[in-house]
Design a protein around this motif. Structure first.
Motif, PDB file in Angstrom:
ATOM      1  N   PRO A 278       0.793  -1.238   0.000  1.00  0.00           N
ATOM      2  CA  PRO A 278       0.000   0.000   0.000  1.00  0.00           C
ATOM      3  C   PRO A 278       0.823   1.284   0.000  1.00  0.00           C
ATOM      4  N   TYR A 279       2.091   1.227  -0.356  1.00  0.00           N
ATOM      5  CA  TYR A 279       2.944   2.404  -0.302  1.00  0.00           C
ATOM      6  C   TYR A 279       3.041   3.049  -1.681  1.00  0.00           C
TER       7      TYR A 279
ATOM      8  N   GLU B 299       5.228   3.311  12.329  1.00  0.00           N
ATOM      9  CA  GLU B 299       4.093   2.393  12.260  1.00  0.00           C
ATOM     10  C   GLU B 299       2.762   3.106  12.023  1.00  0.00           C
ATOM     11  N   PRO B 300       2.501   4.274  12.646  1.00  0.00           N
ATOM     12  CA  PRO B 300       1.235   4.967  12.344  1.00  0.00           C
ATOM     13  C   PRO B 300       1.074   5.268  10.854  1.00  0.00           C
ATOM     14  N   THR B 301       2.170   5.639  10.187  1.00  0.00           N
ATOM     15  CA  THR B 301       2.098   5.900   8.744  1.00  0.00           C
ATOM     16  C   THR B 301       1.809   4.614   7.984  1.00  0.00           C
ATOM     17  N   ALA B 302       2.476   3.540   8.363  1.00  0.00           N
ATOM     18  CA  ALA B 302       2.235   2.251   7.710  1.00  0.00           C
ATOM     19  C   ALA B 302       0.786   1.824   7.883  1.00  0.00           C
ATOM     20  N   SER B 303       0.259   2.019   9.085  1.00  0.00           N
ATOM     21  CA  SER B 303      -1.133   1.656   9.357  1.00  0.00           C
ATOM     22  C   SER B 303      -2.094   2.487   8.530  1.00  0.00           C
ATOM     23  N   ALA B 304      -1.813   3.797   8.432  1.00  0.00           N
ATOM     24  CA  ALA B 304      -2.682   4.680   7.654  1.00  0.00           C
ATOM     25  C   ALA B 304      -2.677   4.288   6.181  1.00  0.00           C
ATOM     26  N   LEU B 305      -1.507   3.952   5.649  1.00  0.00           N
ATOM     27  CA  LEU B 305      -1.428   3.570   4.240  1.00  0.00           C
ATOM     28  C   LEU B 305      -2.115   2.228   3.991  1.00  0.00           C
ATOM     29  N   ARG B 306      -2.027   1.312   4.960  1.00  0.00           N
ATOM     30  CA  ARG B 306      -2.750   0.049   4.811  1.00  0.00           C
ATOM     31  C   ARG B 306      -4.250   0.296   4.819  1.00  0.00           C
ATOM     32  N   GLY B 307      -4.697   1.227   5.656  1.00  0.00           N
ATOM     33  CA  GLY B 307      -6.115   1.572   5.682  1.00  0.00           C
ATOM     34  C   GLY B 307      -6.577   2.171   4.371  1.00  0.00           C
TER      35      GLY B 307
ATOM     36  N   GLU C 157      17.056   5.500 -18.712  1.00  0.00           N
ATOM     37  CA  GLU C 157      16.727   6.789 -18.113  1.00  0.00           C
ATOM     38  C   GLU C 157      15.551   6.713 -17.148  1.00  0.00           C
ATOM     39  N   LEU C 158      14.946   5.535 -17.023  1.00  0.00           N
ATOM     40  CA  LEU C 158      13.847   5.370 -16.083  1.00  0.00           C
ATOM     41  C   LEU C 158      14.385   5.164 -14.666  1.00  0.00           C
ATOM     42  N   ARG C 159      13.655   5.680 -13.689  1.00  0.00           N
ATOM     43  CA  ARG C 159      13.990   5.387 -12.297  1.00  0.00           C
ATOM     44  C   ARG C 159      12.694   5.300 -11.494  1.00  0.00           C
ATOM     45  N   MET C 160      12.716   4.451 -10.504  1.00  0.00           N
ATOM     46  CA  MET C 160      11.546   4.275  -9.652  1.00  0.00           C
ATOM     47  C   MET C 160      11.780   4.946  -8.312  1.00  0.00           C
ATOM     48  N   GLU C 161      10.819   5.741  -7.886  1.00  0.00           N
ATOM     49  CA  GLU C 161      10.873   6.390  -6.579  1.00  0.00           C
ATOM     50  C   GLU C 161       9.729   5.847  -5.734  1.00  0.00           C
ATOM     51  N   ALA C 162      10.077   5.274  -4.593  1.00  0.00           N
ATOM     52  CA  ALA C 162       9.080   4.704  -3.689  1.00  0.00           C
ATOM     53  C   ALA C 162       9.051   5.509  -2.397  1.00  0.00           C
ATOM     54  N   PHE C 163       7.854   5.706  -1.883  1.00  0.00           N
ATOM     55  CA  PHE C 163       7.658   6.423  -0.623  1.00  0.00           C
ATOM     56  C   PHE C 163       7.275   5.387   0.434  1.00  0.00           C
ATOM     57  N   LEU C 164       8.166   5.187   1.396  1.00  0.00           N
ATOM     58  CA  LEU C 164       7.975   4.140   2.390  1.00  0.00           C
ATOM     59  C   LEU C 164       7.689   4.747   3.753  1.00  0.00           C
ATOM     60  N   PRO C 165       6.910   4.042   4.593  1.00  0.00           N
ATOM     61  CA  PRO C 165       6.565   4.592   5.913  1.00  0.00           C
ATOM     62  C   PRO C 165       7.783   4.677   6.818  1.00  0.00           C
ATOM     63  N   ALA C 166       7.899   5.807   7.513  1.00  0.00           N
ATOM     64  CA  ALA C 166       9.003   5.985   8.463  1.00  0.00           C
ATOM     65  C   ALA C 166       8.610   5.568   9.874  1.00  0.00           C
TER      66      ALA C 166
ATOM     67  N   HIS D  46      -6.273  11.218   6.341  1.00  0.00           N
ATOM     68  CA  HIS D  46      -6.216  10.025   7.184  1.00  0.00           C
ATOM     69  C   HIS D  46      -5.133  10.146   8.248  1.00  0.00           C
ATOM     70  N   GLY D  47      -4.692  11.378   8.491  1.00  0.00           N
ATOM     71  CA  GLY D  47      -3.669  11.603   9.499  1.00  0.00           C
ATOM     72  C   GLY D  47      -2.336  11.988   8.879  1.00  0.00           C
ATOM     73  N   ASP D  48      -1.423  12.422   9.713  1.00  0.00           N
ATOM     74  CA  ASP D  48      -0.100  12.803   9.227  1.00  0.00           C
ATOM     75  C   ASP D  48       0.686  11.565   8.803  1.00  0.00           C
ATOM     76  N   LEU D  49       1.389  11.708   7.676  1.00  0.00           N
ATOM     77  CA  LEU D  49       2.204  10.630   7.142  1.00  0.00           C
ATOM     78  C   LEU D  49       3.674  11.044   7.195  1.00  0.00           C
ATOM     79  N   HIS D  50       4.521  10.140   7.667  1.00  0.00           N
ATOM     80  CA  HIS D  50       5.964  10.358   7.667  1.00  0.00           C
ATOM     81  C   HIS D  50       6.582   9.339   6.713  1.00  0.00           C
ATOM     82  N   LEU D  51       7.162   9.843   5.618  1.00  0.00           N
ATOM     83  CA  LEU D  51       7.621   8.973   4.541  1.00  0.00           C
ATOM     84  C   LEU D  51       9.092   9.185   4.242  1.00  0.00           C
ATOM     85  N   ILE D  52       9.779   8.104   3.957  1.00  0.00           N
ATOM     86  CA  ILE D  52      11.137   8.177   3.447  1.00  0.00           C
ATOM     87  C   ILE D  52      11.105   7.697   2.000  1.00  0.00           C
TER      88      ILE D  52
END
Length: 263
Positions: A102-103, A244-252, A233-242, A211-217
């Motif tokens: 869910p990220y 547990e509250p952020t991880a939970s919010a993204l799962r929701g 020239e392609l690159r992938m940028e992923a935003f990951l939870p920093a 859904h609340g504040d998100l802290h992402l790296i």
């Protein structure tokens, strides 16, 4: 054209901060030969140009330019992203982005323009001005423009410079058309640079959401063995939870996406 090749190789060697001797060792030749090539006194063969460019980690697009300057045909294809020949690449990228749910995650080109995004990223940008969501969608501009995500970024003063500094480093190492103009444009949109003790590369993205504040790296992934200009020239940028509250919010958020819509 020979002078263009000599100047190009010299420019890339200087940019990479490599001595003639070190380049010669990497490319399997002599310092004297490298010196003669850079001064225009020796015309290198096709294989030598490729070896020198590879030793200097010159991007594939610019390697083709060096070959043309040396009187040779380009060695690397440039296949349009939507062409059948890149079907397997597209399938792989879609699977990777789906696997990041869910990220949020995106794939961008060398100019930071959006090529592909997963649904989690689209949810984060749901309230962004339509102007910024019209192709070509530039991700740095989407993040820092006042009509984009900027008003929702709590640590905007720090994180905006994290984005701009990353663009500047990339432009210094691998120049691309429009990079300087984009950096100038974004610099005009952000507050003055914070004090020197700001976190720099370690700055997380602190984003407000319904859904609340998100802290992402963020993480950055490139193709390491691409032989096509477009793919390289392609690159992938992923935003990951920093946290547990952020991880939970993204799962929701992800569970909400999967719920059937009543009609």
């Amino acid at each position: 054209m020979a002078s263009e090749l000599s100047a190009g190789l010299r420019t890339w060697r200087t940019r990479r901060r490599v001595s003639q001797l070190e380049l010669a060792i990497r490319a399997g030749t002599t310092q004297r030969h490298v010196s003669f090539i850079e001064s225009g006194r020796s015309a290198p063969g096709r294989d030598m140009i490729i070896r020198l460019a590879e030793s200097l980690q010159v991007p594939l697009r610019e390697r083709n330019q060096l070959l043309v300057a040396g009187g040779y045909a380009p060695a690397y294809d440039e296949t349009p992203y939507g062409a059948p020949g890149l079907g397997a690449i597209r399938t792989a990228l879609e699977a990777i982005l789906e696997g990041h749910r869910p990220y949020p995650a995106v794939v961008v080109d060398r100019n930071g323009n959006l090529v592909l995004a997963n649904q989690a990223f689209h949810i984060l940008t749901a309230d962004v001005d339509d102007r910024l969501l019209t192709a070509p969608i530039n991700i740095p501009r989407l993040l820092l423009d006042p009509a984009g995500l900027a008003p929702r970024i709590v640590n905007f003063a720090q994180w905006s410079w994290h984005v701009i500094d990353a663009l500047a480093r990339e432009a210094a190492q691998n120049p691309s058309p429009g990079a300087d103009a984009l950096i100038h444009e974004l610099t005009a949109l952000v507050p003055p640079r914070p004090a020197p003790d700001h976190l720099g590369l370690a700055v997380p993205l602190h984003l407000r959401s319904p859904h609340g504040d998100l802290h992402l790296i963020t993480t950055l992934t490139r193709f390491g063995t691409a032989i096509d200009v477009t793919v390289s020239e392609l690159r992938m940028e992923a935003f990951l939870p920093a946290d547990e509250p952020t991880a939970s919010a993204l799962r929701g958020l992800d569970r909400t996406m999967l719920q059937p819509v009543e009609v």
